[in-house]
Motif scaffolding. Structure first.
Motif, short mmCIF file in Angstrom:
data_model
loop_
_atom_site.label_atom_id
_atom_site.label_comp_id
_atom_site.label_asym_id
_atom_site.label_seq_id
_atom_site.Cartn_x
_atom_site.Cartn_y
_atom_site.Cartn_z
N ASP A 191 39.43 36.82 27.94
CA ASP A 191 39.45 35.52 28.47
C ASP A 191 39.97 34.58 27.51
OD1 ASP A 191 38.40 33.50 30.66
OD2 ASP A 191 37.63 32.61 28.59
N VAL A 192 39.80 34.91 26.69
CA VAL A 192 40.41 33.49 25.20
C VAL A 192 42.00 33.77 25.10
CG1 VAL A 192 40.91 34.21 22.17
CG2 VAL A 192 38.58 34.11 23.16
N ALA A 193 42.25 35.32 25.41
CA ALA A 193 43.33 35.46 25.70
C ALA A 193 44.49 35.10 26.65
CB ALA A 193 44.18 37.37 25.56
N ALA A 194 43.46 34.93 28.42
CA ALA A 194 44.02 34.27 29.12
C ALA A 194 43.75 32.46 29.38
CB ALA A 194 42.91 34.76 30.38
N GLN A 195 43.48 32.22 28.26
CA GLN A 195 43.53 30.77 27.93
C GLN A 195 44.86 30.31 27.36
OE1 GLN A 195 41.47 28.93 30.03
NE2 GLN A 195 40.65 30.22 30.96
N ARG A 196 44.38 31.38 26.13
CA ARG A 196 45.11 30.19 24.21
C ARG A 196 46.44 31.82 23.99
NH1 ARG A 196 39.98 30.93 20.82
NH2 ARG A 196 41.86 31.47 18.89
N GLY A 197 46.25 32.37 24.27
CA GLY A 197 48.09 33.82 24.31
C GLY A 197 48.76 32.96 24.47
N LEU A 198 49.53 33.65 24.16
CA LEU A 198 51.30 32.56 24.24
C LEU A 198 52.07 34.07 24.80
CD1 LEU A 198 52.97 30.42 23.61
CD2 LEU A 198 54.13 32.10 20.92
N PHE A 199 52.03 34.89 24.45
CA PHE A 199 52.69 36.10 25.18
C PHE A 199 52.42 37.00 26.49
CE2 PHE A 199 55.62 35.06 20.98
CZ PHE A 199 56.81 34.72 21.90
N THR A 223 49.69 36.00 30.36
CA THR A 223 49.92 35.95 32.24
C THR A 223 48.99 37.65 32.32
OG1 THR A 223 52.29 34.99 32.23
CG2 THR A 223 51.81 36.69 34.32
N VAL A 224 49.79 38.71 31.84
CA VAL A 224 49.02 39.48 31.46
C VAL A 224 47.27 40.15 32.14
CG1 VAL A 224 49.11 40.83 29.40
CG2 VAL A 224 49.57 41.96 31.17
N ALA A 225 47.32 39.02 31.39
CA ALA A 225 45.81 38.85 30.68
C ALA A 225 44.82 38.77 32.11
CB ALA A 225 45.20 37.95 29.40
N ASN A 226 45.59 37.72 32.57
CA ASN A 226 44.88 36.88 33.78
C ASN A 226 45.28 37.30 35.33
OD1 ASN A 226 44.64 34.10 33.87
ND2 ASN A 226 45.95 33.73 32.06
N TYR A 227 46.08 38.72 35.06
CA TYR A 227 46.28 39.58 35.93
C TYR A 227 44.89 40.54 35.86
CZ TYR A 227 48.06 43.29 38.94
OH TYR A 227 47.87 44.32 39.34
N TYR A 228 44.87 41.28 34.54
CA TYR A 228 43.73 42.05 34.11
C TYR A 228 42.75 41.78 35.00
CZ TYR A 228 45.77 45.89 32.03
OH TYR A 228 47.13 47.27 32.31
N LEU A 229 42.47 40.66 34.16
CA LEU A 229 41.21 39.45 34.45
C LEU A 229 40.50 39.73 35.79
CD1 LEU A 229 40.77 37.43 31.41
CD2 LEU A 229 39.23 39.16 31.75
N ALA A 230 41.44 38.90 36.60
CA ALA A 230 41.17 39.13 37.94
C ALA A 230 40.96 40.21 39.06
CB ALA A 230 42.39 38.40 38.28
N HIS A 231 41.79 41.55 38.25
CA HIS A 231 42.11 42.68 38.88
C HIS A 231 40.57 43.29 38.70
CE1 HIS A 231 42.23 47.13 39.62
NE2 HIS A 231 42.42 47.11 38.47
N ILE A 232 39.32 43.21 37.32
CA ILE A 232 38.40 43.61 36.32
C ILE A 232 37.36 42.59 37.36
CG2 ILE A 232 36.83 43.12 34.51
CD1 ILE A 232 39.46 44.10 32.76
N GLN A 233 37.72 41.79 37.24
CA GLN A 233 36.93 40.96 38.32
C GLN A 233 36.25 40.90 39.37
OE1 GLN A 233 34.40 38.76 37.13
NE2 GLN A 233 34.76 38.79 35.51
N LEU A 234 37.50 41.81 40.39
CA LEU A 234 37.05 42.20 41.96
C LEU A 234 37.27 43.76 41.60
CD1 LEU A 234 40.87 41.02 43.27
CD2 LEU A 234 38.93 39.95 44.07
#
Length: 370
Positions: free
Chosen positions: A204-212, A215-226
């Protein structure tokens, strides 16, 4: 065995100038160029990305950033990559070139965080390719090599927030994978312990604060939550970022529509299902048919129409990595329809098919509870 799949490049702005021994840790022009390339790739603007990658390789011919970006473009341009032998060969060649260049950086400085990440990325890319091609021994070999660089990344989270993604992904999956695949438990003592809750927090830190890696952190977290956490509301939040920034990407549209549907937000999901119908790609038709079935069943209460969509979905080719769960959704939908029609025998048959292929915890619970 734990496989890191589809890890996109992080730390791509930390370039090694050709004429200077020190890394440029904050080069705004270089960072902007790489972010533009990644944005082009994620939004399927491949011709634009191609030209910019060539510029980058001219500027940094001895750096792995160019080949790794090229590999990323090839993968997204030819999804599913394993179905295209020519593209798979090009992908592997680009990854190998990036690995050779990263290894030269490590030869100069074995603690170079930039080189560590590129080596991790390259080995993970190959593990994913081999896994999707059914070459499990090669995939395991690359995963073991990636693991060494993942461990190095544990110590680098304070230097760059993008490392929170790889560290968090490891912490989550090293605990989750043996739960889902008990057969691997005897060999897991080779791996450092993880912590699923901490892993989610780190990603979640990477999804909120990551530079590069945002995008992929948000994708993986969405997948994991589902898939594992059965929390589609959180998946909506993560995938909302993706759909807003990359509206042309069918993978991001698919996961956003899915999250909305599983959250019961049918009126919001409907336009995205319609958008998917206009998008290219081998993966799209199965998603469209399954999602249309869910809308017909859950929102419109039209079981006959829903059954037709689900049956159409089951006639379409399935990709194990991306769309197999949609096949499970279709079987579950047909089971619910049969149950409402008081055809218990048919419902049992469909739920058995769900249990044979489903990985989502919510679907497995539904089938077992019947």
């Amino acid at each position: 065995m734990f496989i890191l799949t589809r890890i996109f490049p992080a730390l791509l702005g930390l370039f090694l100038p050709l004429l200077a021994p020190a890394q440029v840790m904050n080069d705004p022009a270089s960072q902007k160029l790489v972010l533009t390339i990644l944005d082009n790739i994620y939004n399927l603007e491949f011709s634009e990305a191609d030209g910019l990658i060539k510029q980058l390789q001219v500027r940094y011919p001895h750096h792995p950033v160019g080949p790794v970006l090229r590999a990323t473009q090839i993968e997204l341009q030819h999804i599913p990559l394993s179905d295209n032998k020519a593209a798979s060969a090009q992908f592997a060649q680009a990854v190998d070139q990036g690995m050779q260049l990263a290894r030269r950086m490590l030869d100069k400085n074995e603690k170079d965080p930039e080189a560590v990440f590129f080596m991790l990325t390259c080995h993970s890319y190959l593990a994913s390719l081999y896994n999707n091609q059914g070459e499990s021994l090669k995939a395991v070999g690359e995963s073991k090599k990636a693991y060494d660089f993942i461990r190095d990344g544990f110590k680098l989270v304070d230097k760059n927030s993008d490392f929170y993604f790889t560290t968090g992904l490891y912490n989550y999956y090293v605990e989750r994978y043996p739960i889902e695949h008990p057969i691997v438990k005897p060999i897991m003592f080779f791996f450092a312990d993880g912590n699923m809750a901490k892993g989610l927090q780190q990603m979640d830190v990477a999804a909120q604060r990551g530079l590069f890696m945002r995008t992929v952190a948000n994708y993986y977290l969405a997948h994991i939550q589902l898939k594992y956490e059965s929390n589609p509301a959180k998946a909506v939040a993560y995938s909302n970022y993706l759909i807003d920034k990359f509206p042309a990407n069918p993978l991001f549209t698919m996961i956003y529509a899915e999250a909305l549907l599983l959250s019961g937000r049918y009126s919001e999901a409907r336009p995205y299902v319609q958008r998917l119908k206009q998008m290219p790609g081998k993966l799209v038709p199965l998603a469209v048919s399954t999602f249309s079935g869910l809308l017909a069943e859950m929102a419109d209460k039209k079981d006959k129409e829903a059954a037709e969509f689900y049956e159409a979905a089951l006639r379409l080719p399935v990709n194990v990595t991306y769309t197999k769960e949609y096949q499970a959704f279709a079987y579950a939908g047909l089971a619910r329809i049969a149950s409402r029609a008081r055809d218990r025998k048919k419902a049992d048959m469909y739920y058995k098919k769900v249990l044979a292929i489903a990985q989502y915890k919510s679907l497995i619970r539904e089938a077992r509870a019947y």
